[in-house]
Design a protein around this motif. Structure first.
Motif, PDB file in Angstrom:
ATOM      1  N   PHE A  13       0.800  -1.220   0.000  1.00  0.00           N
ATOM      2  CA  PHE A  13       0.000   0.000   0.000  1.00  0.00           C
ATOM      3  C   PHE A  13       0.836   1.276   0.000  1.00  0.00           C
ATOM      4  CE2 PHE A  13       0.762  -0.923   4.446  1.00  0.00           C
ATOM      5  CZ  PHE A  13       1.007   0.324   5.008  1.00  0.00           C
ATOM      6  N   THR A  36       2.912   0.696  -7.006  1.00  0.00           N
ATOM      7  CA  THR A  36       1.689  -0.078  -6.784  1.00  0.00           C
ATOM      8  C   THR A  36       0.472   0.835  -6.888  1.00  0.00           C
ATOM      9  OG1 THR A  36       2.794  -1.680  -5.337  1.00  0.00           O
ATOM     10  CG2 THR A  36       0.408  -1.516  -5.141  1.00  0.00           C
ATOM     11  N   TYR A  37       0.577   2.034  -6.332  1.00  0.00           N
ATOM     12  CA  TYR A  37      -0.527   2.995  -6.406  1.00  0.00           C
ATOM     13  C   TYR A  37      -0.892   3.313  -7.853  1.00  0.00           C
ATOM     14  CZ  TYR A  37      -3.046   7.419  -6.336  1.00  0.00           C
ATOM     15  OH  TYR A  37      -3.961   8.417  -6.569  1.00  0.00           O
ATOM     16  N   GLY A  44      -2.985   0.484  -9.102  1.00  0.00           N
ATOM     17  CA  GLY A  44      -4.272   0.512  -8.432  1.00  0.00           C
ATOM     18  C   GLY A  44      -5.149   1.640  -8.941  1.00  0.00           C
ATOM     19  N   ASN A  53      -8.741   1.288 -10.779  1.00  0.00           N
ATOM     20  CA  ASN A  53      -9.910   1.996 -10.254  1.00  0.00           C
ATOM     21  C   ASN A  53     -10.543   2.883 -11.319  1.00  0.00           C
ATOM     22  OD1 ASN A  53      -9.766   0.942  -7.614  1.00  0.00           O
ATOM     23  ND2 ASN A  53      -8.273   2.467  -6.994  1.00  0.00           N
ATOM     24  N   TYR A 113      -6.520  -8.291  -4.563  1.00  0.00           N
ATOM     25  CA  TYR A 113      -5.282  -7.647  -4.128  1.00  0.00           C
ATOM     26  C   TYR A 113      -4.551  -8.547  -3.142  1.00  0.00           C
ATOM     27  CZ  TYR A 113      -2.079  -4.277  -2.052  1.00  0.00           C
ATOM     28  OH  TYR A 113      -0.944  -3.632  -1.601  1.00  0.00           O
ATOM     29  N   HIS A 139      -1.414  -8.474  -0.648  1.00  0.00           N
ATOM     30  CA  HIS A 139      -0.412  -7.648   0.029  1.00  0.00           C
ATOM     31  C   HIS A 139       0.921  -8.391   0.090  1.00  0.00           C
ATOM     32  CE1 HIS A 139       1.505  -4.997   2.896  1.00  0.00           C
ATOM     33  NE2 HIS A 139       1.688  -6.010   3.721  1.00  0.00           N
ATOM     34  N   PRO A 165       4.962  -3.363  -8.169  1.00  0.00           N
ATOM     35  CA  PRO A 165       3.837  -4.291  -8.236  1.00  0.00           C
ATOM     36  C   PRO A 165       4.052  -5.424  -9.243  1.00  0.00           C
ATOM     37  CG  PRO A 165       3.389  -2.425  -9.639  1.00  0.00           C
ATOM     38  CD  PRO A 165       4.731  -2.164  -8.996  1.00  0.00           C
ATOM     39  N   MET A 191      -5.267   1.944  -2.005  1.00  0.00           N
ATOM     40  CA  MET A 191      -4.747   0.615  -1.790  1.00  0.00           C
ATOM     41  C   MET A 191      -5.078   0.110  -0.388  1.00  0.00           C
ATOM     42  SD  MET A 191      -3.650   0.483  -4.744  1.00  0.00           S
ATOM     43  CE  MET A 191      -3.437  -1.279  -4.521  1.00  0.00           C
TER      44      MET A 191
END
Length: 211
Positions: free
Chosen positions: A10, A15-16, A19, A23, A31, A33, A56, A204
Motif C-alpha cells: 500500500f 503499486t498505487y 491501483g 480503479n 489484491y 499484500h 507491483p 490501496m
C-alpha cells in the motif's frame, strides 16, 4: 475467478499507479499484500512471478500473463480495457515518452525524498540535497511543459497522466511544496476530479482483499 490479481504494497508509489489505473477503468481485481518488511518480495514464490523482486506485479488469469514494472502494466491495461491509451499510435508513443521521462529525476527525487522523510532510508546530507534538487528541477520542467495544456498528451487523460500523477502525488509526504508550480497543481486537480479516482491514502488496502 476474478481476472486480475494485483500483488503490491500500500505504501508503494508504483503499486498505487496500477491501483489507480484499475480503479479509473472500473476494473475489478483481487489484491495480494506483499510484506516487504519481512522480505516476502525476495521469496522464491514471489520471484517466480517477478524476477526483479519488486512490486507491483499484475496477474491476468484469463490471458495467463504475469507482468511487473508499473509503466508496462499501465500500457497493458490500456490495451485490455480500451481506456487511457490515447486516440492513436502517435499519442500512445507520446504517453510512453512521458512514462520513461518520469522514471528519471522526477521519480528519483520525489520517491527518495519521501523515503528519507518517512524514515525508510537514512541518506547522507549531500544525497538528501541532491534528491531534493532532482525533484525540484523535474517539477519545474513539468510545470513549464503543462503551461497551456489540460493533459500531458492530446486532448484527454492517458496513461501518461496516471503514471506521472502517481509520482507527483507523493510530494506532500516528501514535504515538497507545490506552491510554485501552478500548472502542476491545476493538472493534478483535473486528475483528482476523474470518476472513480482514489487518492494515495484510499486507493490501496493494507491487507489482501478480494474484488
Amino acid at each position: 475467478m476474478t481476472r486480475y490479481t494485483l500483488h503490491g504494497m500500500f505504501a508503494s508509489g508504483p503499486t498505487y499507479k496500477v491501483g489507480l489505473m484499475l480503479n479509473l477503468t472500473g476494473t475489478p481485481y483481487d489484491y495480494e499484500h506483499v510484506d516487504l518488511r519481512s522480505g516476502a518480495h525476495k521469496a522464491d514464490a514471489f520471484l517466480a512471478r517477478n524476477r526483479y523482486g519488486q512490486v507491483p506485479v499484475l496477474e491476468d488469469h484469463e490471458q495467463d500473463m504475469c507482468l511487473s514494472q508499473s509503466s508496462v502494466i499501465l500500457d497493458y491495461l490500456a490495451d485490455e480495457t480500451g481506456q487511457f491509451g490515447g486516440k492513436d499510435r502517435a499519442e500512445r508513443l507520446r504517453a510512453r515518452e512521458w512514462q520513461l521521462w518520469g522514471t528519471g529525476q522526477l521519480s528519483i527525487g520525489i520517491y527518495r525524498t519521501r523515503a528519507q522523510k518517512l524514515g525508510f532510508f537514512d541518506f547522507p546530507e549531500q544525497v538528501v540535497a541532491a534528491n531534493l534538487a532532482s525533484a525540484t528541477n523535474a517539477l519545474k520542467e513539468l510545470n513549464g511543459l503543462l503551461e497551456g495544456r489540460d493533459w500531458l498528451v492530446g486532448g484527454g487523460v492517458t496513461i501518461a497522466d496516471i503514471d506521472i500523477y502517481g509520482v507527483v502525488a507523493y510530494s506532500g509526504q516528501a514535504q515538497i511544496d507545490l506552491g510554485p508550480f501552478a500548472h502542476v497543481r491545476r493538472w493534478m486537480s483535473r486528475v483528482e476530479a476523474l470518476p472513480r479516482f482514489k487518492s494515495i491514502d484510499t486507493a490501496m488496502p493494507k491487507e489482501s482483499t478480494k474484488a
